[in-house]
Design a protein around this motif. Structure first.
Motif, PDB file in Angstrom:
ATOM      1  N   THR A   1       0.845  -1.178   0.000  1.00 43.36           N
ATOM      2  CA  THR A   1       0.000   0.000   0.000  1.00 43.36           C
ATOM      3  C   THR A   1       0.889   1.240   0.000  1.00 43.36           C
ATOM      4  O   THR A   1       2.108   1.135   0.080  1.00 43.36           O
ATOM      5  CB  THR A   1      -0.965   0.015   1.215  1.00 43.36           C
TER       6      THR A   1
ATOM      7  N   ASN B   1       1.471   5.400   1.423  1.00 44.07           N
ATOM      8  CA  ASN B   1       1.155   6.460   2.360  1.00 44.07           C
ATOM      9  C   ASN B   1       0.566   7.591   1.528  1.00 44.07           C
ATOM     10  O   ASN B   1       1.297   8.343   0.891  1.00 44.07           O
ATOM     11  CB  ASN B   1       2.414   6.921   3.103  1.00 44.07           C
TER      12      ASN B   1
ATOM     13  N   ASP C   1      -5.979  -1.343   0.349  1.00 43.31           N
ATOM     14  CA  ASP C   1      -6.357  -0.107   1.015  1.00 43.31           C
ATOM     15  C   ASP C   1      -5.606  -0.074   2.353  1.00 43.31           C
ATOM     16  O   ASP C   1      -5.681  -1.038   3.122  1.00 43.31           O
ATOM     17  CB  ASP C   1      -7.866  -0.098   1.252  1.00 43.31           C
TER      18      ASP C   1
ATOM     19  N   ARG D   1      -6.218   1.328   5.107  1.00 42.42           N
ATOM     20  CA  ARG D   1      -7.094   1.201   6.280  1.00 42.42           C
ATOM     21  C   ARG D   1      -7.396  -0.257   6.577  1.00 42.42           C
ATOM     22  O   ARG D   1      -7.476  -0.654   7.737  1.00 42.42           O
ATOM     23  CB  ARG D   1      -8.381   1.991   6.069  1.00 42.42           C
ATOM     24  N   GLU D   2      -7.573  -1.063   5.530  1.00 39.42           N
ATOM     25  CA  GLU D   2      -7.812  -2.498   5.729  1.00 39.42           C
ATOM     26  C   GLU D   2      -6.585  -3.168   6.329  1.00 39.42           C
ATOM     27  O   GLU D   2      -6.696  -3.982   7.244  1.00 39.42           O
ATOM     28  CB  GLU D   2      -8.147  -3.173   4.398  1.00 39.42           C
TER      29      GLU D   2
ATOM     30  N   ALA E   1      -4.183  -1.935   8.129  1.00 44.24           N
ATOM     31  CA  ALA E   1      -3.882  -1.507   9.497  1.00 44.24           C
ATOM     32  C   ALA E   1      -4.663  -2.326  10.528  1.00 44.24           C
ATOM     33  O   ALA E   1      -4.228  -2.452  11.676  1.00 44.24           O
ATOM     34  CB  ALA E   1      -4.179  -0.024   9.664  1.00 44.24           C
ATOM     35  N   GLU E   2      -5.778  -2.897  10.119  1.00 41.28           N
ATOM     36  CA  GLU E   2      -6.606  -3.658  11.048  1.00 41.28           C
ATOM     37  C   GLU E   2      -6.264  -5.138  11.104  1.00 41.28           C
ATOM     38  O   GLU E   2      -6.724  -5.840  11.993  1.00 41.28           O
ATOM     39  CB  GLU E   2      -8.081  -3.485  10.672  1.00 41.28           C
TER      40      GLU E   2
ATOM     41  N   TYR F   1       4.824  -0.997   2.784  1.00 40.63           N
ATOM     42  CA  TYR F   1       4.216   0.322   2.905  1.00 40.63           C
ATOM     43  C   TYR F   1       5.176   1.331   2.281  1.00 40.63           C
ATOM     44  O   TYR F   1       6.249   1.597   2.809  1.00 40.63           O
ATOM     45  CB  TYR F   1       3.997   0.623   4.389  1.00 40.63           C
TER      46      TYR F   1
END
Length: 155
Positions: free
Chosen positions: A18, A20, A52, A54-55, A57-58, A66
């Motif tokens: 992903t 930044n 994504d 956000r996905e 990070a969880e 990254y």
């Protein structure tokens, strides 16, 4: 032999990544990284899949690359991750803009290391780039042998 910190979720040879999106010059970052990843894909059995952020990070115990941009640092040949799982940061800098340079920085995120001003070890590169079954392995190995070494000679 794969690097000792090779994450199990990469065993399929599909590497999640992903960006930044808060980096300055995010459009330039995306363009440079996609060219660098294409450079690797054309010369290996690895593929890359964008996620994504956000996905990612969880997710727990899930390793991904990254990509971020730094206008301050000059050298992009730096390994920035310490943990076996999670985010592996690759900084793209103003002096890291050629596809081979981006690919080289990405190889550090895979867990490959080298001494200053030395290339990666060829046997370790081959083990990483061709560690799984690949339909076009002979063709890709030929490309690796003839042109890939330039990517790893970046200092």
């Amino acid at each position: 032999m794969l690097p000792e910190n090779w994450p199990s979720n990469w065993n399929s040879a599909v590497i999640p990544y992903t960006f930044n999106f808060y980096s300055p010059s995010s459009k330039r970052l995306i363009s440079l990284v996609k060219k660098g990843l294409s450079y690797i894909e054309e010369r290996s059995c690895l593929t890359f899949e964008e996620y994504d952020p956000r996905e990612l990070a969880e997710l727990k115990n899930f390793t991904y690359i990254y990509f971020s941009y730094s206008g301050v640092l000059e050298d992009c040949c730096l390994p920035f991750f310490k943990k076996r799982y999670g985010r592996r940061l690759v900084l793209i800098t103003p002096l890291c803009t050629l596809p081979a340079e981006v690919a080289h920085a990405t190889m550090h995120a895979f867990g490959l290391h080298h001494q200053n001003h030395q290339p990666f070890q060829e046997n370790k590169m081959k083990a990483l780039l061709f560690h799984n079954d690949c339909q076009k392995i002979e063709q890709k190995l030929d490309i690796f042998e003839s042109r890939m070494k330039n990517m790893y000679d970046v200092k």
